[in-house]
Enzyme design. Structure first.
Site, PDB file in Angstrom:
ATOM      1  N   TRP A 319     -26.049 -25.923  41.624  1.00  0.00           N
ATOM      2  CA  TRP A 319     -26.950 -26.471  40.484  1.00  0.00           C
ATOM      3  C   TRP A 319     -26.688 -25.600  39.256  1.00  0.00           C
ATOM      4  O   TRP A 319     -26.635 -26.406  38.100  1.00  0.00           O
ATOM      5  CB  TRP A 319     -28.470 -26.491  40.870  1.00  0.00           C
ATOM      6  CG  TRP A 319     -29.317 -26.955  39.516  1.00  0.00           C
ATOM      7  CD1 TRP A 319     -29.613 -28.111  39.186  1.00  0.00           C
ATOM      8  CD2 TRP A 319     -30.016 -26.105  38.803  1.00  0.00           C
ATOM      9  NE1 TRP A 319     -30.305 -28.233  38.164  1.00  0.00           N
ATOM     10  CE2 TRP A 319     -30.773 -26.806  37.704  1.00  0.00           C
ATOM     11  CE3 TRP A 319     -30.220 -24.733  38.698  1.00  0.00           C
ATOM     12  CZ2 TRP A 319     -31.753 -26.265  36.849  1.00  0.00           C
ATOM     13  CZ3 TRP A 319     -30.668 -24.097  37.516  1.00  0.00           C
ATOM     14  CH2 TRP A 319     -31.554 -24.850  36.761  1.00  0.00           C
ATOM     15  N   HIS A 320     -26.470 -24.242  39.259  1.00  0.00           N
ATOM     16  CA  HIS A 320     -26.283 -23.449  38.195  1.00  0.00           C
ATOM     17  C   HIS A 320     -24.943 -23.848  37.432  1.00  0.00           C
ATOM     18  O   HIS A 320     -24.848 -23.615  36.370  1.00  0.00           O
ATOM     19  CB  HIS A 320     -26.499 -22.210  38.353  1.00  0.00           C
ATOM     20  CG  HIS A 320     -27.870 -21.581  38.724  1.00  0.00           C
ATOM     21  ND1 HIS A 320     -28.642 -21.568  39.743  1.00  0.00           N
ATOM     22  CD2 HIS A 320     -28.795 -21.116  37.559  1.00  0.00           C
ATOM     23  CE1 HIS A 320     -29.881 -21.172  39.433  1.00  0.00           C
ATOM     24  NE2 HIS A 320     -29.975 -20.641  38.467  1.00  0.00           N
ATOM     25  N   GLY A 321     -23.928 -24.178  38.239  1.00  0.00           N
ATOM     26  CA  GLY A 321     -22.470 -24.384  37.598  1.00  0.00           C
ATOM     27  C   GLY A 321     -21.737 -24.901  38.514  1.00  0.00           C
ATOM     28  O   GLY A 321     -21.843 -24.639  39.877  1.00  0.00           O
TER      29      GLY A 321
END
Length: 456
Positions: A319-321
């Site tokens: 989700w972060h990257g």
């Protein structure tokens, strides 16, 4: 238009506060439409091209919620969530999967060249929370403008904090009893967050970012330089993101809205579980309530719990990257949480100081793949920490600022707690004015940097 820009501080914010005061004078019914308009203008200033996507997703998810509430057909929610995740995958992850397939198969797929809408992960999560909570019965349908504001309220649309619909929806139609005090405390929190970001986050970045660039370019780092890169980023990320959150909470408070606390001295944690109760708290709650528990949580035996932790944190990393280094970071934290569960079940314990030292060391080392653009850079930093790197040296000027940051991060109190307890006196007003003046001088010197979490 980031919060640490002259355009926001000297133009948008004063204008928005003035219009808000005028609206309240005419009647509270004008407040929600104004805040929706301000939020749309703020988001459009960042990227006008992405505004139709944000607006369209708000309308479609609101319609899905209305349709579900009338029919109780879960298929409607399932379709809406599928569309939300498909849009997120299209804009954020299609290139990642194309590169992954190309690396495995050699198919020659090219990475799509289109914009990544700002805040798409955050507002997608807000859609998911609303629809899932409707199904669970913990949320009720909202008016369209209230829902638009829940998703896109400008202090938090770019990087949170995440909120449950039931937490924030009642605030749109109600004001705190003493708005003047809320504005004053909001200004204190805004000033504290700006100071953390501009002087500590950006100040540390000036020492840290060049070392990461050298590692990414293939230059070896000495042990001192690798330590500076690792510890420096650990502190830089904290002051940058917690500073952003302080600003978001302060800005919201200035408009009569209370957002949840998102950081509680996380580097003081004595276990990895304790860390996730203190770091990005609203994301931790989201991962727990909307991934970990649906995956089985702790109610279906130890193997299922370990699998749920690994799956949750792996998806949290992704989700972060859109990169394998983010996946690696998520896997590391999932494995650490699983090990913590096994450790507790075995009845083992560590002295508090040793638990803190192990937790802090793990978190700092795990930030390396989070920061690294690829595995080669990650390995270069790890080799440097082991004394197997090159000669790229560290800057001695880094350490006074790093030690100051470390003391503030460990000792506290948080800006949220300090501003809530501070008496609103003339001295507090004068100190706030001095901090804001210093920030404006620094920002006007073009020394400010973008928020790290805005890219996620």
């Amino acid at each position: 238009m980031p919060f640490n820009s002259l355009a926001f501080l000297l133009l948008f914010l004063p204008l928005a506060l003035g219009l808000h005061a005028l609206c309240l004078a005419r009647g509270p019914g004008w407040r929600v439409p104004l805040l929706v308009g301000l939020s749309a203008a703020y988001y459009a200033w960042w990227d006008l091209r992405a505004l139709p996507l944000l607006a369209g997703s708000v309308v479609l998810n609101w319609l899905a919620g209305e349709a579900y509430w009338r029919t109780k057909r879960r298929a409607i929610v399932g379709l809406a969530l599928t569309l939300d995740l498909a849009l997120l995958a299209l804009f954020k992850y299609l290139g990642f999967f194309a590169e992954l397939i190309d690396a495995v198969s050699g198919a020659g797929l090219s990475r799509p060249d289109w914009i990544l809408p700002l805040g798409i992960s955050f507002f997608t999560f807000q859609h998911i929370a609303y629809l899932v909570d409707l199904v669970r019965g913990t949320a009720r349908p909202m008016r369209l403008l209230d829902y638009a504001l829940t998703v896109a309220f400008f202090p938090r649309v770019i990087a949170g904090p995440l909120v449950r619909p039931a937490e924030i929806a009642p605030q749109w139609r109600a004001l705190p009893p003493i708005l003047d005090e809320a504005v004053a405390r909001g200004l204190l929190l805004l000033a504290a967050g700006l100071a953390k970001k501009v002087f500590l986050g950006d100040g540390l970045g000036a020492f840290v970012d060049p070392l990461w660039a050298q590692a990414a370019a293939g230059e070896g780092l000495s042990a001192a330089a690798a330590l500076q890169a690792t510890l420096g980023y650990t502190l830089q990320l904290y002051f940058d993101f917690s500073g952003y959150t302080d600003m978001a909470l302060g800005l919201a408070l200035m408009f009569g809205v209370r957002l949840p606390e998102n950081f509680r001295t996380p580097y003081r944690a004595t276990s990895i579980q304790d860390f996730w109760r203190r770091w990005h708290i609203t994301l931790s709650f989201f991962l727990r309530d909307y991934l970990y528990i649906p995956f089985g949580g702790s109610r279906h035996g130890l193997p299922r719990q370990v699998g749920a932790l690994l799956a949750t944190m792996t998806l949290g990393g992704l989700w972060h990257g859109a990169g394998l280094t983010f996946v690696a970071w998520g896997v590391l934290h999932g494995a650490a949480l699983a090990l913590h569960v096994l450790w507790r079940r075995a009845g083992l314990a560590l002295p508090g100081w040793l638990g803190w030292a192990c937790t802090f060391a793990f978190v700092a080392l795990a930030w390396v793949p989070f920061r690294a653009p690829d595995f080669a850079t990650m390995l270069a930093v790890y080799r440097g920490l082991l004394g197997l790197g090159g000669e790229a040296g560290a800057a001695a000027e880094f350490w006074p600022l790093a030690l100051l940051g470390l003391v503030l991060a460990l000792v506290g109190p948080t800006a949220h707690d300090a501003t809530a307890r501070l008496r609103l006196t003339g001295w507090a007003a004068a100190a706030t004015a001095l901090v804001l003046a210093a920030v404006l001088l620094q920002v006007g010197n073009d020394a400010n940097q973008a928020f790290i979490y805005a890219r996620f």
